[in-house]
Design an enzyme around this catalytic site. Structure first.
Site, PDB file in Angstrom:
ATOM      1  N   SER A 184       1.838   6.614   2.731  1.00 53.10           N
ATOM      2  CA  SER A 184       1.739   5.612   1.660  1.00 53.10           C
ATOM      3  C   SER A 184       3.167   5.503   1.019  1.00 53.10           C
ATOM      4  CB  SER A 184       0.435   5.954   0.805  1.00 53.10           C
ATOM      5  OG  SER A 184       1.141   6.857  -0.152  1.00 53.10           O
ATOM      6  N   LYS A 185       3.189   4.633   0.117  1.00 54.75           N
ATOM      7  CA  LYS A 185       4.359   4.276  -0.573  1.00 54.75           C
ATOM      8  C   LYS A 185       4.533   5.504  -1.557  1.00 54.75           C
ATOM      9  CE  LYS A 185       5.694   0.151  -1.899  1.00 54.75           C
ATOM     10  NZ  LYS A 185       5.531  -0.955  -2.735  1.00 54.75           N
ATOM     11  N   ARG A 186       3.273   6.372  -1.798  1.00 52.93           N
ATOM     12  CA  ARG A 186       3.636   7.275  -2.893  1.00 52.93           C
ATOM     13  C   ARG A 186       4.026   8.793  -2.166  1.00 52.93           C
ATOM     14  NH1 ARG A 186      -1.122   4.810  -3.051  1.00 52.93           N
ATOM     15  NH2 ARG A 186      -1.468   3.485  -5.002  1.00 52.93           N
TER      16      ARG A 186
END
Length: 494
Positions: free
Chosen positions: A262-264
């Site tokens: 994910s982007k995180r």
């Protein structure tokens, strides 16, 4: 090459300007770019910036900068223009309103007055009864009286697309034939109550108006594809679309613990790889392997080789795991593929303030040019160059205490004194002569070269590992090398 309909290949890459670009997004851009290049087609770069709360001009600028850094050139889009401008959705709102009105007039869409509370309640009841929990079509066939009653209550409707009551089948370019039954694809919203168009409308409408022939996108969007297939059919009936594009859904990129990256996730950020000194060609080489391969026995190749061989039919549907160590190794291979001049130029950001720990005037271009070919054989990422060459430009080495303890065993002082004596008499125009000097010192103390050179390396460079030792000594020079051995002897004595 032409598409199945006979039209030239047209693909698009359409990110939202929210936050930093991530590697999954880059992989999608790469496959679209390579597909367009392989077929001498057109890549449309489009910005999906209809979410004013999340989109930012800073992220927009970063997207363009990232595309340029990666080497992706686009045929239509921001800074390039094209026949379907503008290429930012925030500048195309009148188009979407017009299409929504035409869908309503033709009966392909309708106004839905259901409140969120009513929707949640009916979904919960459907789940409890073991039925599909999507929209139940409550507002599909409202009478005029019901509409007036809702209006009297002050309700503002959304616009829903009316899904056909039929099975939808399409052939995915990656996954083969896929079928969706009506109960699993309910009517869906295309315009908010405030009149703002949703992604579910603007994305297919732009693809239709820009005559996109192939949609290559992430697997996470697969569930929305039957909706888009139905919408394309309606748009074609209205004369807005010429065709339904072919779809290919790319496999998930998995991170730690086999969870979708994910982007995180820290390792997902493209900026991280730029800051660490990955080469665009090395990073793209690795990302291409997340679902595709040039051949069974070749992991390292140029971007031109990828473009020449790329076929979307060869993309595998199974999730691909991101392996940072393999990514670094492939990047190291690409570093070694550079010519030395290119390598030295690309290292420049890590040899200057504020990254480099030495004073600007301490940097010696001649020493850097002399050591560069040896450094090039050792790096996985360009940022490693700073620690590898700092011993050349700092007044004294930065000692890693663990390395000092590991290298300076009992008897190291005697070995260093002998090594100093041998090096003092050596030919300093030859790395081989310096090696012979340290070898002779080791033999005098019953040590092989590997054991003998460890204290010398730490005394001179501060570390147990680094660039080839004897080439490093030659570049550093006799005076500084002997002075550092003297300083190490003083430290041992203390």
């Amino acid at each position: 090459m032409a598409s199945a309909s006979g039209s030239p290949v047209r693909v698009r890459f359409c990110p939202s300007p929210t936050g930093n670009p991530h590697v999954g997004l880059v992989r999608t851009a790469l496959f679209n770019w390579a597909f367009a290049k392989h077929h001498q087609g057109t890549l449309v770069f489009r910005i999906e910036d209809t979410d004013a709360a999340r989109d930012s001009e800073e992220s927009y600028a970063q997207l363009l900068d990232s595309m340029r850094w990666l080497g992706f050139d686009w045929d239509e889009g921001p800074e390039v223009g094209g026949p379907h401008a503008p290429y930012r959705q925030s500048q195309r709102m009148d188009l979407y309103r017009d299409v929504a009105a035409k869908l309503l007039d033709a009966g392909h869409a309708y106004h839905c007055y259901c409140s969120q509370e009513e929707l949640d309640s009916r979904r919960e009841a459907a789940r409890a009864a073991g039925k599909p929990s999507g929209y139940d079509g409550h507002c599909r066939e409202l009478t005029g009286a019901q509409v007036e009653e809702y209006k009297a209550q002050g309700r503002e409707p959304i616009v829903r697309f009316r899904m056909p009551d039929e099975t939808i089948t399409f052939t995915d370019l990656v996954r083969g034939e896929l079928t969706f039954t009506p109960e699993n694809v309910p009517d869906y919203g295309i315009v908010r109550a405030n009149g703002a168009p949703l992604y579910t409308l603007v994305n297919p409408v732009d693809d239709a108006l820009m005559e996109i022939t192939h949609v290559l996108r992430g697997e996470d969007l697969l569930s929305s594809t039957p909706r888009q297939v139905a919408l394309y059919k309606a748009l074609t009936e209205l004369g807005i679309a010429k065709r339904t594009p072919a779809f290919g859904h790319l496999p998930y990129v998995m991170g730690e613990g086999n969870k979708k990256l994910s982007k995180r996730d820290p390792q997902a950020s493209l900026n991280l790889y730029r800051e660490r000194g990955f080469l665009p060609e090395g990073l793209l080489n690795y990302l291409s392997l997340l679902g595709w391969s040039l051949s069974a026995d070749q992991d390292v190749f140029t971007i031109d080789e990828m473009v020449a061989a790329f076929d979307i039919a060869d993309v595998q549907p199974n999730p691909a795991r991101f392996d940072l160590k393999k990514c670094e190794a492939i990047n190291g291979d690409h570093i070694r593929m550079l010519d030395v001049k290119d390598f030295t130029e690309r290292c420049a950001p890590w040899l200057k303030a504020p990254v480099a720990p030495w004073a600007p005037e301490a940097f010696d271009e001649a020493k850097w040019q002399a050591i560069a070919p040896h450094a090039q054989t050792r790096l996985k990422v360009l940022s490693e160059i700073t620690d590898n060459v700092d011993f050349l430009f700092l007044p004294e080495p930065v000692f890693d205490e663990a390395s000092w303890t590991k290298a300076m065993k009992e008897g190291s002082d005697a070995l260093l004194r002998t090594a100093r004596e041998k090096l003092d008499a050596a030919d300093w125009t030859s790395a081989e002569s310096l090696k012979e000097a340290v070898l002779a010192a080791g033999e005098a103390h019953g040590l092989k070269l590997g054991k003998a050179q460890a204290p010398v390396r730490v005394a001179v460079t501060g570390r147990t590992v680094g660039l080839p030792l004897f080439e490093s000594l030659e570049v550093l020079g006799k005076e500084q090398t002997l002075a550092r051995i003297d300083a190490a002897l003083e430290r041992l004595a203390a």
